[in-house]
Design a protein around this motif. Structure first.
Motif, PDB file in Angstrom:
ATOM      1  N   GLU A 161     -54.956 -19.464  -9.429  1.00  0.00           N
ATOM      2  CA  GLU A 161     -56.061 -19.405  -8.479  1.00  0.00           C
ATOM      3  C   GLU A 161     -57.300 -18.754  -9.083  1.00  0.00           C
ATOM      4  N   SER A 162     -58.464 -19.175  -8.613  1.00  0.00           N
ATOM      5  CA  SER A 162     -59.735 -18.602  -9.077  1.00  0.00           C
ATOM      6  C   SER A 162     -59.955 -17.231  -8.441  1.00  0.00           C
ATOM      7  N   LEU A 163     -60.331 -16.260  -9.261  1.00  0.00           N
ATOM      8  CA  LEU A 163     -60.633 -14.915  -8.771  1.00  0.00           C
ATOM      9  C   LEU A 163     -61.415 -14.169  -9.846  1.00  0.00           C
ATOM     10  N   ASP A 164     -62.017 -13.054  -9.454  1.00  0.00           N
ATOM     11  CA  ASP A 164     -62.741 -12.199 -10.399  1.00  0.00           C
ATOM     12  C   ASP A 164     -61.848 -11.009 -10.746  1.00  0.00           C
ATOM     13  N   PRO A 165     -61.309 -10.961 -11.973  1.00  0.00           N
ATOM     14  CA  PRO A 165     -60.399  -9.865 -12.343  1.00  0.00           C
ATOM     15  C   PRO A 165     -61.012  -8.478 -12.159  1.00  0.00           C
ATOM     16  N   ASP A 166     -62.325  -8.390 -12.230  1.00  0.00           N
ATOM     17  CA  ASP A 166     -62.987  -7.087 -12.104  1.00  0.00           C
ATOM     18  C   ASP A 166     -63.124  -6.617 -10.665  1.00  0.00           C
ATOM     19  N   LYS A 167     -62.642  -7.429  -9.725  1.00  0.00           N
ATOM     20  CA  LYS A 167     -62.703  -7.022  -8.313  1.00  0.00           C
ATOM     21  C   LYS A 167     -61.322  -6.798  -7.709  1.00  0.00           C
ATOM     22  N   VAL A 168     -60.283  -6.914  -8.526  1.00  0.00           N
ATOM     23  CA  VAL A 168     -58.914  -6.819  -8.014  1.00  0.00           C
ATOM     24  C   VAL A 168     -58.481  -5.357  -7.865  1.00  0.00           C
ATOM     25  N   SER A 169     -58.046  -5.002  -6.664  1.00  0.00           N
ATOM     26  CA  SER A 169     -57.453  -3.682  -6.420  1.00  0.00           C
ATOM     27  C   SER A 169     -56.063  -3.869  -5.822  1.00  0.00           C
TER      28      SER A 169
END
Length: 407
Positions: free
Chosen positions: A335-343
């Motif tokens: 899935e598409s996501l921004d790794p720098d926003k994952v908590s």
């Protein structure tokens, strides 16, 4: 799930026979050594019916027969279920046995043949001992076999406990009841599992609305659980609505539609979670919540990826706060996501913030992961997509159970 619970109440000791006009029962016919192994549900009148089925290409004979029953008039009046033997991968003989099972059962309880559904669960690849089964079916009318708890027991395989619930709510000033029972412990994975679910209600609702609703709710409940990543051959969920509550016909335009929808969703979610909680060898129920995904579908895929990871499941069994395994499962979800926003949170404990480690108390995390219920929360960003999945830890006991399943 609790947001809508003020609209209904859980019936103490409620079950699949709590709704008006339904009864259920079970008996021991000899498919298993001692345990109850044949169960049935019966409605006083034909009920609107809907079903969802396994995605496995190998679909067992009982599924084919039940689909055929429902297809005729979208109605059912009775269901028979055997445990011990799945009647799957049994060829033409297995299919004929399923038809014969339906025919004798329908005659025994006095309903038209196409109003009877058949379900089987257990070992794949063995023919049903029809003589034993037929003798059991002939005993069904005996009063001492009636009781929803007997049905709940009859459908189990490696499960350690029965799974049943009933709730009631008010629609059009009438009391509407929804009850259910399920089985499932291993070979459990999204897209149905080795699980059977049966839901009954006395609500007045058309089969088309019932079918659309069941499919939508299944995708948020039964299709959001996993134990071991295996999708079985026999899975199905059936819903019967016999209209005995005499409410105005429920449609999506009905002013109290959402009350009914949320109540049915609660029953299905409850049964799904009980299956996950009772996973083979499980010691914990694990819930994964994903928030902030680009779409609900994306959140669903990520939640399933995490809950299906054997490395995540074994870490939880060992009470090891190894968040790297969770990050990995998110990353390979596709899935598409921004790794720098994952908590990532373990319960209330923040372990990853914006894609990097966050200092946390290892001992506190360990103590949290030792609880009976563990929640993993993943925040992906600011979008609105969200989903919840359920599963369990993966234990030494799971291997023991499945290494000796046929012995």
């Amino acid at each position: 799930m609790g947001d809508h619970q003020e609209h209904f109440k859980i019936i103490k000791n409620g079950n699949i026979a709590s709704a008006k006009g339904f009864q259920a029962g079970g008996l021991h016919c000899g498919l298993r050594k001692k345990k109850t192994d044949l169960g049935w549900v019966y409605s006083e009148v034909p009920a609107q019916a809907a079903g969802v089925y396994t995605m496995n290409v190998f679909q067992a004979a009982p599924l084919k027969v039940t689909k055929e029953s429902i297809a005729k008039e979208n109605q059912l009046q009775a269901i028979i279920v055997n445990s011990a033997i799945a009647n799957a991968c049994t060829g033409e003989q297995g299919l004929q046995d399923a038809y014969d099972m339906r025919k004798q059962f329908a005659e025994t309880v006095g309903v038209e043949e196409h109003l009877a559904a058949v379900a089987s669960t257990g070992l794949i690849g063995e023919l049903l001992p029809m003589g034993t089964l037929q003798k059991g079916i002939s005993q069904i009318p005996e009063n001492n076999q009636v009781g929803a708890e007997k049905f709940e027991t009859a459908i189990l395989t490696t499960d350690t406990k029965e799974k049943g619930i009933a709730i009631e709510l008010e629609i059009d000033g009438q009391t509407v009841t929804i009850g259910g029972a399920a089985k499932g412990s291993g070979m459990i994975h999204p897209n149905m599992a080795t699980m059977l679910g049966f839901v009954t209600t006395d609500a007045n609702i058309s089969s088309s609305h019932l079918s659309d609703t069941l499919k939508a709710i299944t995708n948020q409940s039964f299709n959001m659980i996993t134990v071991d990543g295996d999708t079985s051959t026999n899975d199905m969920v059936l819903v019967l609505a016999n209209g005995k509550a005499e409410n105005e016909a429920l449609t999506s335009e009905h002013k109290e539609w959402q009350k009914f929808y949320q109540a049915l969703k609660f029953v299905c979610e409850y049964l799904a979670k009980e299956i996950a909680r009772d996973g083979e060898g499980a010691t914990r129920l694990v819930e994964v919540q994903v928030d902030g995904a680009f779409t609900d579908e994306s959140a669903t895929a990520i939640a399933k990826s995490i809950i299906s990871s054997n490395l995540v499941k074994t870490a939880i069994h060992g009470a090891d706060a190894n968040w790297g395994r969770i990050i990995t499962a998110i990353g390979y979800s596709g899935e598409s996501l921004d790794p720098d926003k994952v908590s990532i949170y373990l319960g209330d404990i923040l372990v990853v913030e914006n894609g990097v480690p966050h200092p946390f108390d290892e001992e506190a995390a360990k103590q949290y992961l030792l609880k009976d219920e563990v929640m993993i929360l993943v925040k992906l960003g600011d979008a609105n997509g969200k989903a919840t999945a359920w599963g369990c830890d993966l234990s030494y006991e799971y291997v023991r159970i499945n290494a000796s399943y046929r012995t």
